[in-house]
Write an enzyme that holds these catalytic residues in place. Structure first.
Site, PDB file in Angstrom:
ATOM      1  N   HIS A  47       0.828  -1.219   0.000  1.00  0.00           N
ATOM      2  CA  HIS A  47       0.000   0.000   0.000  1.00  0.00           C
ATOM      3  C   HIS A  47       0.859   1.266   0.000  1.00  0.00           C
ATOM      4  CE1 HIS A  47      -3.787  -2.201   0.704  1.00  0.00           C
ATOM      5  NE2 HIS A  47      -3.066  -2.982   1.494  1.00  0.00           N
ATOM      6  N   ASN A 106     -10.239  -2.913   2.032  1.00  0.00           N
ATOM      7  CA  ASN A 106      -9.889  -2.856   0.617  1.00  0.00           C
ATOM      8  C   ASN A 106     -11.131  -2.544  -0.201  1.00  0.00           C
ATOM      9  OD1 ASN A 106      -7.083  -3.484   0.737  1.00  0.00           O
ATOM     10  ND2 ASN A 106      -7.558  -5.650   1.009  1.00  0.00           N
TER      11      ASN A 106
END
EC number: 1.11.1.6
Length: 474
Positions: free
Chosen positions: A52, A124
């Protein structure tokens, strides 16, 4: 006119020229301003996230419109409650300089600044994930990163792992579908993904999943559209989000939950804490509970987005964990990563700091600029009534467990039913895109790995495998 200073407020007379011994001579070590500038530049970056790394963020709020008091005592979920938040979107596999419009899962991490402390929901844009046991997580991420010898991304590594770990088929189907490349962060859903728990005033536990449905509509990119966009703008998602908020076109998401009573958990027919599976909406319907809006851009990207630190371990009364093995591991790994990446006292940075009162016996550590509040005692237990004390009324209900401690292999090896249901929901055009996306991602993959993967797709649906084979022949 503001006078230019160094980091300590000392006024600078000349910010254009170094101090040297003569016009053509060497530099002098006493030029502390030069040394300060160079030393600071060497330390301008912190370690990027191992996953990420590329992200965008914005501030906003969540408003609850439903009465959830039967399920949770969390104040954030009281009807009419409005709670400020910070949301960080991200891609997963790419480095900080990667393009936004790559085929990848998107991170959807929210920090809620509640009246009872920070609650982090680290999710997510997919309701599932590739694996269900965190023991495999480092290896999985290695397959998504660069080959240590070639320093190139490896389709071979990705498909080797996926074909040997068929629990990943559900998430692979989502990733390779038309939703694998969102057109922007505003045009995708978000999910808490894991199963969490609600605890009410009666100390009863309910299992819960969180959903955030975009009100901007779903928009996606094909491989070709994404390639053309990347050639023009590698920061397409960041630009879209920033500009929308600056233009007061504030993005919104409908907030929904799935709630399951503790006594009904076995009725699902599979492990409810398996991150590779969803809860069927037909059995556990979605409940509308509120709306989330993003309405303010950060003023400094590094301070507020790069240093934003999330962890599923940050929970508040009325919200708890579950036996989800992936969630259990993230409870440790996320704050551990933040301490390495940002520092021991990362929680004191403005974007991470709780807006509620904080009373702790944790002290000192590097870069601690907090004033110590516990005047009566700096340790616990202690004899002083005016010092912070534990409150046993916040204990969670017992969680009944059974079995002996060992390394258990999952009992549920149905890797195909839920991917089959998803495949059958797709129209012909979506299936065609799926076939071509998978075929494109198999370029350069060893034939034995492709053969193994196709056997799994055959078990999902013969049409699934047939479509991929046909696309591979083109």
């Amino acid at each position: 006119m503001k006078k230019l200073t160094n980091d300590f407020g000392n006024i600078i007379a000349d910010n254009q020229n170094s101090l040297s011994a003569g016009a053509k001579g060497p530099l002098l070590m006493q030029d502390y301003l030069l040394l300060e500038k160079l030393a600071h530049q060497n330390r301008e970056r912190i370690p990027e996230r191992t996953v990420h790394a590329k992200g965008s963020g914005a501030y906003g709020e969540i408003k609850i419109t439903a009465d959830l008091s039967a399920y949770t005592k969390a104040k954030i979920f009281q009807k009419g409650e409005v709670t400020p938040l910070f949301l960080r979107f991200s891609t997963v596999a790419g480095e900080a300089g990667a393009a936004d419009a790559e085929r990848d899962v998107r991170g959807f991490a929210i920090k809620f600044y509640t009246k009872e402390g920070n609650w982090d929901l680290v999710g997510n844009n997919t309701p599932t994930f590739f694996i269900r046991d965190a023991y495999k997580f480092p290896d999985f991420i290695h397959t998504q990163k660069r080959d240590p010898r070639t320093h190139l991304r490896s389709n071979n590594a990705a498909w080797d792992f996926w074909s040997l770990c068929p629990e990943s088929l559900h998430q692979v189907t989502i990733l390779m579908s038309d939703r694998g490349i969102p057109a922007s962060y505003r045009h995708m859903h978000g999910f808490g993904s894991h199963t969490y728990s609600f605890i009410n005033d009666k100390n009863e536990r309910f299992w819960v999943k969180f959903h955030f449905k975009t009100q901007q509509g779903i928009k996606n990119l094909t491989n070709q559209e994404a390639a053309e966009l990347i050639a023009k703008d590698r920061e397409s998602h960041q630009r879209d989000l920033y500009n929308a908020i600056e233009n007061k076109d504030f993005p919104k998401w409908k907030v929904q939950v799935q709630i399951l009573a503790e006594k009904d958990i076995e009725k699902l027919g599979f492990n409810p804490f398996d991150l590779t599976k969803i809860w069927p909406h037909s059995f556990v319907p979605l409940m509308d509970i509120g709306e989330m809006i993003l309405n303010k851009n950060p003023q400094n990207y590094f301070n507020e987005v790069e240093q934003a630190a999330f962890s599923p371990s940050n929970i508040v009364p009325g919200i708890g964990f579950s036996p989800d093995k992936m969630l259990q591991a993230r409870i440790f790994s996320y704050p551990d990563a933040q301490r390495y990446r940002i520092g021991t006292n990362y929680h004191l940075l403005p974007v991470n700091r709780a807006k509620s009162e904080v009373n702790t016996y944790n002290v000192a550590g590097a870069m601690n600029f907090d004033s110590y509040k516990n005047d009566a005692a700096y340790y616990e237990p202690n004899s002083y009534d005016n010092s912070p004390k534990e409150d046993k009324s916040y204990l969670e209900p017992d969680l009944v467990l059974e079995g002996v401690a060992q390394r258990y292999a999952p009992l549920d090896n149905d890797f195909y039913t839920q991917p089959r249901a998803l495949f059958n929901l797709m129209n012909d055009d979506q299936k065609t895109q799926l076939f071509h996306n998978i075929a494109a991602s198999m370029e350069g993959v060893d034939e034995k790995i492709i053969t193994r993967a196709l056997k799994h797709f055959e078990k999902i649906s013969p049409d699934y495998a047939k479509g991929i084979k046909k696309a591979l022949e083109k």
